[in-house]
Motif scaffolding. Structure first.
Motif, PDB file in Angstrom:
ATOM      1  N   ASN A 195      -7.751   6.375  13.648  1.00  0.00           N
ATOM      2  CA  ASN A 195      -8.419   7.423  12.872  1.00  0.00           C
ATOM      3  C   ASN A 195      -7.887   8.815  13.198  1.00  0.00           C
ATOM      4  O   ASN A 195      -8.477   9.812  12.781  1.00  0.00           O
ATOM      5  N   ASN A 196      -6.782   8.901  13.911  1.00  0.00           N
ATOM      6  CA  ASN A 196      -6.158  10.180  14.255  1.00  0.00           C
ATOM      7  C   ASN A 196      -4.750  10.188  13.684  1.00  0.00           C
ATOM      8  O   ASN A 196      -3.833   9.595  14.265  1.00  0.00           O
ATOM      9  N   VAL A 197      -4.554  10.808  12.530  1.00  0.00           N
ATOM     10  CA  VAL A 197      -3.269  10.747  11.843  1.00  0.00           C
ATOM     11  C   VAL A 197      -2.176  11.437  12.642  1.00  0.00           C
ATOM     12  O   VAL A 197      -1.011  11.011  12.627  1.00  0.00           O
ATOM     13  N   HIS A 215      -2.455  10.213   4.211  1.00  0.00           N
ATOM     14  CA  HIS A 215      -1.889  11.305   3.418  1.00  0.00           C
ATOM     15  C   HIS A 215      -2.162  11.162   1.922  1.00  0.00           C
ATOM     16  O   HIS A 215      -2.236  12.176   1.209  1.00  0.00           O
ATOM     17  N   HIS A 216      -2.308   9.909   1.433  1.00  0.00           N
ATOM     18  CA  HIS A 216      -2.337   9.723  -0.014  1.00  0.00           C
ATOM     19  C   HIS A 216      -3.539   8.949  -0.553  1.00  0.00           C
ATOM     20  O   HIS A 216      -3.856   9.081  -1.739  1.00  0.00           O
ATOM     21  N   SER A 225       0.829  -1.205   0.000  1.00  0.00           N
ATOM     22  CA  SER A 225       0.000   0.000   0.000  1.00  0.00           C
ATOM     23  C   SER A 225       0.865   1.257   0.000  1.00  0.00           C
ATOM     24  O   SER A 225       0.464   2.301  -0.517  1.00  0.00           O
ATOM     25  N   LEU A 226       2.080   1.163   0.569  1.00  0.00           N
ATOM     26  CA  LEU A 226       2.982   2.311   0.616  1.00  0.00           C
ATOM     27  C   LEU A 226       3.414   2.774  -0.769  1.00  0.00           C
ATOM     28  O   LEU A 226       3.875   3.905  -0.942  1.00  0.00           O
ATOM     29  N   GLU A 227       3.290   1.876  -1.773  1.00  0.00           N
ATOM     30  CA  GLU A 227       3.683   2.213  -3.140  1.00  0.00           C
ATOM     31  C   GLU A 227       2.508   2.711  -3.974  1.00  0.00           C
ATOM     32  O   GLU A 227       2.685   3.127  -5.123  1.00  0.00           O
ATOM     33  N   MET A 228       1.311   2.669  -3.418  1.00  0.00           N
ATOM     34  CA  MET A 228       0.119   3.033  -4.189  1.00  0.00           C
ATOM     35  C   MET A 228      -0.021   4.543  -4.311  1.00  0.00           C
ATOM     36  O   MET A 228       0.311   5.296  -3.377  1.00  0.00           O
ATOM     37  N   GLU A 229      -0.511   4.965  -5.471  1.00  0.00           N
ATOM     38  CA  GLU A 229      -0.714   6.385  -5.743  1.00  0.00           C
ATOM     39  C   GLU A 229      -2.074   6.605  -6.400  1.00  0.00           C
ATOM     40  O   GLU A 229      -2.604   5.721  -7.068  1.00  0.00           O
ATOM     41  N   LEU A 250      -6.664   7.982   1.528  1.00  0.00           N
ATOM     42  CA  LEU A 250      -7.929   8.134   2.250  1.00  0.00           C
ATOM     43  C   LEU A 250      -8.429   9.575   2.182  1.00  0.00           C
ATOM     44  O   LEU A 250      -7.637  10.523   2.171  1.00  0.00           O
ATOM     45  N   LEU A 251      -9.749   9.740   2.179  1.00  0.00           N
ATOM     46  CA  LEU A 251     -10.332  11.062   2.359  1.00  0.00           C
ATOM     47  C   LEU A 251     -10.005  11.564   3.761  1.00  0.00           C
ATOM     48  O   LEU A 251      -9.737  10.765   4.670  1.00  0.00           O
ATOM     49  N   PRO A 252     -10.026  12.877   3.979  1.00  0.00           N
ATOM     50  CA  PRO A 252      -9.676  13.407   5.311  1.00  0.00           C
ATOM     51  C   PRO A 252     -10.607  12.848   6.385  1.00  0.00           C
ATOM     52  O   PRO A 252     -11.767  12.528   6.113  1.00  0.00           O
ATOM     53  N   PRO A 253     -10.122  12.732   7.614  1.00  0.00           N
ATOM     54  CA  PRO A 253     -10.963  12.180   8.688  1.00  0.00           C
ATOM     55  C   PRO A 253     -12.016  13.173   9.144  1.00  0.00           C
ATOM     56  O   PRO A 253     -11.897  14.378   8.935  1.00  0.00           O
ATOM     57  N   GLN A 254     -13.031  12.649   9.792  1.00  0.00           N
ATOM     58  CA  GLN A 254     -14.054  13.504  10.395  1.00  0.00           C
ATOM     59  C   GLN A 254     -13.503  14.087  11.682  1.00  0.00           C
ATOM     60  O   GLN A 254     -13.032  13.370  12.559  1.00  0.00           O
ATOM     61  N   ARG A 255     -13.539  15.423  11.816  1.00  0.00           N
ATOM     62  CA  ARG A 255     -12.949  16.077  12.987  1.00  0.00           C
ATOM     63  C   ARG A 255     -13.979  16.400  14.070  1.00  0.00           C
ATOM     64  O   ARG A 255     -13.714  16.300  15.233  1.00  0.00           O
ATOM     65  N   GLY A 256     -15.110  16.841  13.676  1.00  0.00           N
ATOM     66  CA  GLY A 256     -16.122  17.230  14.647  1.00  0.00           C
ATOM     67  C   GLY A 256     -17.419  17.532  13.935  1.00  0.00           C
ATOM     68  O   GLY A 256     -17.513  17.470  12.707  1.00  0.00           O
ATOM     69  N   GLU A 257     -18.416  17.932  14.707  1.00  0.00           N
ATOM     70  CA  GLU A 257     -19.739  18.115  14.111  1.00  0.00           C
ATOM     71  C   GLU A 257     -19.736  19.236  13.092  1.00  0.00           C
ATOM     72  O   GLU A 257     -20.265  19.108  11.993  1.00  0.00           O
ATOM     73  N   ASN A 258     -19.108  20.397  13.416  1.00  0.00           N
ATOM     74  CA  ASN A 258     -19.105  21.532  12.497  1.00  0.00           C
ATOM     75  C   ASN A 258     -18.312  21.212  11.251  1.00  0.00           C
ATOM     76  O   ASN A 258     -18.723  21.521  10.138  1.00  0.00           O
ATOM     77  N   GLU A 259     -17.124  20.577  11.466  1.00  0.00           N
ATOM     78  CA  GLU A 259     -16.292  20.235  10.322  1.00  0.00           C
ATOM     79  C   GLU A 259     -16.980  19.211   9.444  1.00  0.00           C
ATOM     80  O   GLU A 259     -16.817  19.216   8.223  1.00  0.00           O
ATOM     81  N   PHE A 260     -17.762  18.346  10.035  1.00  0.00           N
ATOM     82  CA  PHE A 260     -18.453  17.315   9.252  1.00  0.00           C
ATOM     83  C   PHE A 260     -19.469  17.956   8.302  1.00  0.00           C
ATOM     84  O   PHE A 260     -19.648  17.523   7.187  1.00  0.00           O
ATOM     85  N   ARG A 261     -20.117  19.045   8.787  1.00  0.00           N
ATOM     86  CA  ARG A 261     -21.086  19.719   7.921  1.00  0.00           C
ATOM     87  C   ARG A 261     -20.399  20.321   6.700  1.00  0.00           C
ATOM     88  O   ARG A 261     -20.931  20.331   5.610  1.00  0.00           O
ATOM     89  N   GLU A 262     -19.150  20.840   6.931  1.00  0.00           N
ATOM     90  CA  GLU A 262     -18.432  21.453   5.826  1.00  0.00           C
ATOM     91  C   GLU A 262     -17.804  20.397   4.915  1.00  0.00           C
ATOM     92  O   GLU A 262     -17.632  20.604   3.726  1.00  0.00           O
ATOM     93  N   GLN A 263     -17.412  19.291   5.470  1.00  0.00           N
ATOM     94  CA  GLN A 263     -16.727  18.245   4.686  1.00  0.00           C
ATOM     95  C   GLN A 263     -17.561  16.976   4.761  1.00  0.00           C
ATOM     96  O   GLN A 263     -17.407  16.157   5.666  1.00  0.00           O
ATOM     97  N   SER A 264     -18.480  16.806   3.827  1.00  0.00           N
ATOM     98  CA  SER A 264     -19.394  15.666   3.887  1.00  0.00           C
ATOM     99  C   SER A 264     -18.684  14.365   3.574  1.00  0.00           C
ATOM    100  O   SER A 264     -19.046  13.314   4.084  1.00  0.00           O
TER     101      SER A 264
END
Length: 852
Positions: free
Chosen positions: A383-385, A278-279, A239-243, A281-295
């Motif tokens: 789930n916490n990078v 980093h390469h 997986s480290l070689e995947m892009e 996965l989609l960004p993690p869910q941070r909190g309720e407000n951030e989740f609304r902005e980043q579905s």
């Protein structure tokens, strides 16, 4: 429509006949003659080139020249191997397989070379192809069985048989997909089961990666057989070689993985997940407000883990990791220096050492004694990078553990709880019925450290190089701290007052500054062998009997010639011409050559290869008054393994040759009987091969554990997926590294003699034997465990089943369990082929002698 004209139509090309080419025919004829002449002259390299030319120009000669070509290839490959021309060797095999792609003998031979070079995946592929071409080819079958244990580790079968574990993973994946994780990457897919769970749960896109070539090909077969070939993309890469978008078109919303070992991080899950975040996965869910902005957010299954630890006492661990005896056979070990197993943990990473080994605590012979309560060593959120990236730089954590009962500190054990999501988790604890073992961090030292109730054990926990490291560094007793990492266990902890112990620890600290930190590393099995006093004492007695008899014979011979021999002081024997010669060709580190030399009037040859281990033997020889010239390292003067068994210097014959007959895993060593046959030819009159005879014993048992570890069981598909037929191709008939004393089983018979291998008398040997054994209880025969009584002479023997044995046992697992009732007679057909034992069983209710 079909052609109504009965006359065949020929194109212009089809009517033209090939012309004879006289020059070509002459070249083929002369090259074939040259090949045969070179073969006669043992010029195998030139013969091979001529055969290649002939067979490429005139394929019609393939059947005629096949046997000669094979022989030439194998002899030329031996020469290339002996001079280290490995690439040329494989080039020759590739050229041969271009000519004979379906030749099972060439495929098997190339597989053997690949396996010796460490290319296990590739070797297995060649053995597997050879078996498909000829299923009854015994050499390929035995080679494939030997390599299958490395290619598909036995825990795969346990894991697939663990219905509870499989269901929990499936439920966690289903919940994630139904909550919106529609694009999935399965890292380290193995059989492909987690990726198929995601697809079955409704994921739009599923990708998987697998580094092992064998497991990648297996996953492709499984996915295709389950109708998902077009909907799951499997990549043969890390997986480290995947892009993105090179390997997958875009980032995924869910990563599923089970790349965890007994020590949690040993399969590189931290590095894989950091790269994924980093390469891939989609960004993690941070909190309720951030989740609304980043579905669109990403997540990982498992979500995290909690790691637990415990200090414990265990003789089995102790004897595999540190020297526990002061004498071995007739030798004092005082001058041996520091001997260590290759497993040693400290907060500072050391590439030469493994931080931990693995064991199933519940199956350790002799059991174990907890010295502390279980404690929490670490929590990790996958789930916490930021937490993953900070793991290696975390400060070393010190934990104080109250000692709950008295005992010797032998090791720390680690297990974990894997949190799949907020609701579901899996435990690898020692009391759980799980496919995981526990991680073991042994404590080194030449003397025991006795812990007492009311002591506190200070343990350091770190992850400097993304490996979990636990190290016992100190004991707090009556308010005083005694450092274990400075003491190196040279001073025993006793009932002395704390001030005296502190002074002793300080003295050790002062001397340690000028002391070399050099040590000699031995394999765990070699350390256990050193601690096997009974084994060495019996060898000492058998060697003493033989050497005493040969000395008398030599003395009589000398008296007959009028020259008085001098046996009184070995140090006076500077002339080696009249000495008895003993050769020890044991695998790895062995003291048997020194034990022979300590008898006096013996020149011993050792097969120990590693420089540091040779230094240990020289020190022990000097400290035990063995003259320097009476010990020689045989392989230093031998170019290859074929030269191990040959005459000693001055054309003398050997008085004794010591063969290493049984592998630690419980199998007879390969080519043992061939080595014994050669050894017998090199003995002087009255000389002996040690051991002289091996008796194989076995027993009928019913063991579900052996079935679960050997193949996927049951008729029902695993989670509804058809996996068993594909992974069960890697089932092997013999289970190795077995501890029979702790095996969960019902014994259905008494032990019985199965087979005898006579290393001194070739005429006494056979390849097949049928033995009758009576069932003492009703049940299902699922396996026949077997072990060995190794007879050094007619009277002295050692058993691989003994409590202090450095050997494990093995068991033949039956493909189909055999139902028996108490009193039934079972006929066992035992076969030996090239050191491999096979056993089949059938019920025969006709009473009779032990042999059918």
């Amino acid at each position: 429509m079909p052609n109504a004209n009965g006359r065949p139509k020929h194109g212009r090309r089809a009517r033209r006949r090939r012309r004879e080419d006289p020059a070509r025919n002459e070249l083929v004829s002369s090259s074939l003659e040259s090949a045969q002449q070179c073969l006669f002259n043992q010029d195998y390299g030139t013969a091979f080139v001529h055969y290649l030319l002939v067979l490429n120009l005139a394929p019609v000669f393939k059947d005629f020249a096949r046997d000669s070509f094979r022989f030439t290839l194998f002899k030329w490959a031996e020469e290339l191997d002996s001079v280290g021309r490995i690439q040329d060797l494989f080039n020759c095999y590739e050229q041969a397989l271009e000519l004979f792609p379906a030749d099972e003998v060439i495929l098997n031979s190339m597989g053997e070379h690949l396996f010796r070079m460490g290319f296990r995946d590739e070797a297995a592929g060649h053995f597997h192809k050879a078996l498909k071409l000829r299923p009854d080819y015994p050499e390929a079958r035995e080679n494939f069985h030997r390599v299958a244990n490395w290619l598909v580790e036995r825990w795969h079968f346990l894991m697939l048989n663990d219905h509870g574990r499989n269901c929990k993973y499936q439920q966690a994946i289903q919940k994630a997909v139904q909550s919106g994780c529609n694009t999935v990457l399965d890292i380290g897919t193995g059989t492909g089961i987690l990726g198929m769970c995601a697809k079955k749960a409704g994921a739009d896109e599923v990708y998987a990666c697998e580094l092992s070539k064998t497991m990648y090909e297996l996953a492709c077969e499984v996915v295709a057989a389950n109708g998902m070939e077009g909907s799951i993309k499997i990549l043969h890469m890390k997986s480290l070689e995947m892009e993105v978008p090179k390997d997958i078109p875009h980032r995924v919303s869910l990563v599923v993985t089970e790349t965890v070992d007994a020590g949690l991080f040993g399969e590189g899950i931290i590095e894989s997940l950091i790269h994924a975040w980093h390469h891939l996965l989609l960004p993690p869910q941070r909190g309720e407000n951030e989740f609304r902005e980043q579905s669109a957010t990403g997540r990982v299954i498992p979500a995290g883990a909690t790691v637990f630890g415990m200090a414990f006492e265990c003789l089995e661990i102790r004897r595999h990791h540190r020297l526990c005896v002061s004498d071995v056979g007739s030798l004092s070990m005082a001058a041996a220096g520091e001997l260590r197993s290759p497993v040693s943990c400290s907060s500072e990473p050391d590439d030469s050492m493994e931080p931990y080994t693995t064991e199933r605590l519940s199956r350790l012979p002799g059991g174990y004694k907890p010295l502390t309560e279980p404690f929490t060593a670490l929590n990790i959120d996958f789930n916490n990078v930021e937490e993953l990236e900070g793991l290696s730089s975390r400060q070393v954590q010190q934990i104080r553990l109250p000692v709950i009962q008295e005992g010797e500190l032998d090791a720390l054990a680690v297990w974990f709880q894997l949190h799949l999501d907020e609701e579901s988790s899996l435990s690898t604890g020692p009391q759980e019925d799980t496919c995981w073992e526990q991680a073991i961090y042994p404590v080194h030292g030449t003397r025991a450290f006795a812990l007492k109730p009311h002591d506190e054990l200070v343990v350091e926990v770190s992850c400097r190089d993304a490996y979990l490291r636990l190290c016992a560094v100190a004991v707090v007793r009556d308010g005083h701290e005694i450092r274990l990492d400075l003491q190196h266990a040279k001073t025993p902890i006793s009932n002395a007052n704390p001030e005296a112990e502190l002074c002793s620890a300080l003295a050790c600290l002062q001397t340690d500054q000028t002391q070399t930190k050099d040590f000699c590393m031995l394999e765990c099995s070699e350390m256990a062998l050193l601690n096997n006093q009974d084994y060495h004492q019996r060898f000492c007695s058998a060697l003493a009997k033989l050497i005493s008899r040969l000395k008398v014979k030599c003395e009589n011979r000398q008296q007959g010639s009028g020259v008085p021999p001098d046996f009184t002081d070995p140090a006076n024997s500077t002339d080696c011409s009249d000495l008895l010669y003993v050769l020890d060709v044991s695998e790895g580190f062995s003291l048997l050559s020194l034990i022979a030399a300590s008898q006096g009037h013996v020149k011993a040859y050792s097969s120990v290869e590693k420089n540091k281990q040779q230094e240990v033997l020289r020190r022990l020889a000097y400290s035990n008054n063995i003259p320097e010239q009476h010990l020689e390292f045989w392989l230093n003067n031998s170019e290859d393994e074929q030269g191990m068994l040959q005459r000693p210097s001055r054309e003398k014959l050997w008085s004794a040759i010591i063969l290493d007959c049984v592998e630690t895993c419980g199998l007879i060593r390969q080519k043992l009987m061939e080595k014994a046959s050669l050894a017998r030819c090199l003995l002087e009159e009255g000389g002996r091969v040690f051991p002289e005879r091996i008796v194989v014993h076995g027993m009928l048992v019913e063991s579900d554990v052996l079935l679960l570890e050997s193949a996927v069981q049951g008729q029902e598909p695993t989670l509804g997926f058809n996996i068993a037929p594909f992974i069960n191709q890697f089932t092997v008939p013999v289970h190795v590294f077995l501890d029979f004393s702790t095996l969960q089983c019902r014994r259905l018979s008494e032990s019985v003699e199965l087979f005898v291998l006579d290393l001194m008398d070739a005429n006494a040997n056979y390849t097949n034997r049928e033995v009758k054994v009576q069932a003492t209880s009703s049940g299902r025969i699922t396996a026949i465990p077997f072990w060995y009584h190794i007879f050094l002479d007619q009277e002295i023997s050692v058993s691989t089943l003994s409590q202090n044995s450095h050997w494990k046992q093995a068991a033949v697992v039956l493909q189909q369990p055999l139902e028996v009732r108490a009193g039934d007679w079972v006929c066992l057909a035992v076969k030996l082929h090239k050191s491999t034992i096979s056993i089949s069983a059938s019920v025969d209710n006709v009473p009779g002698p032990m042999e059918c």
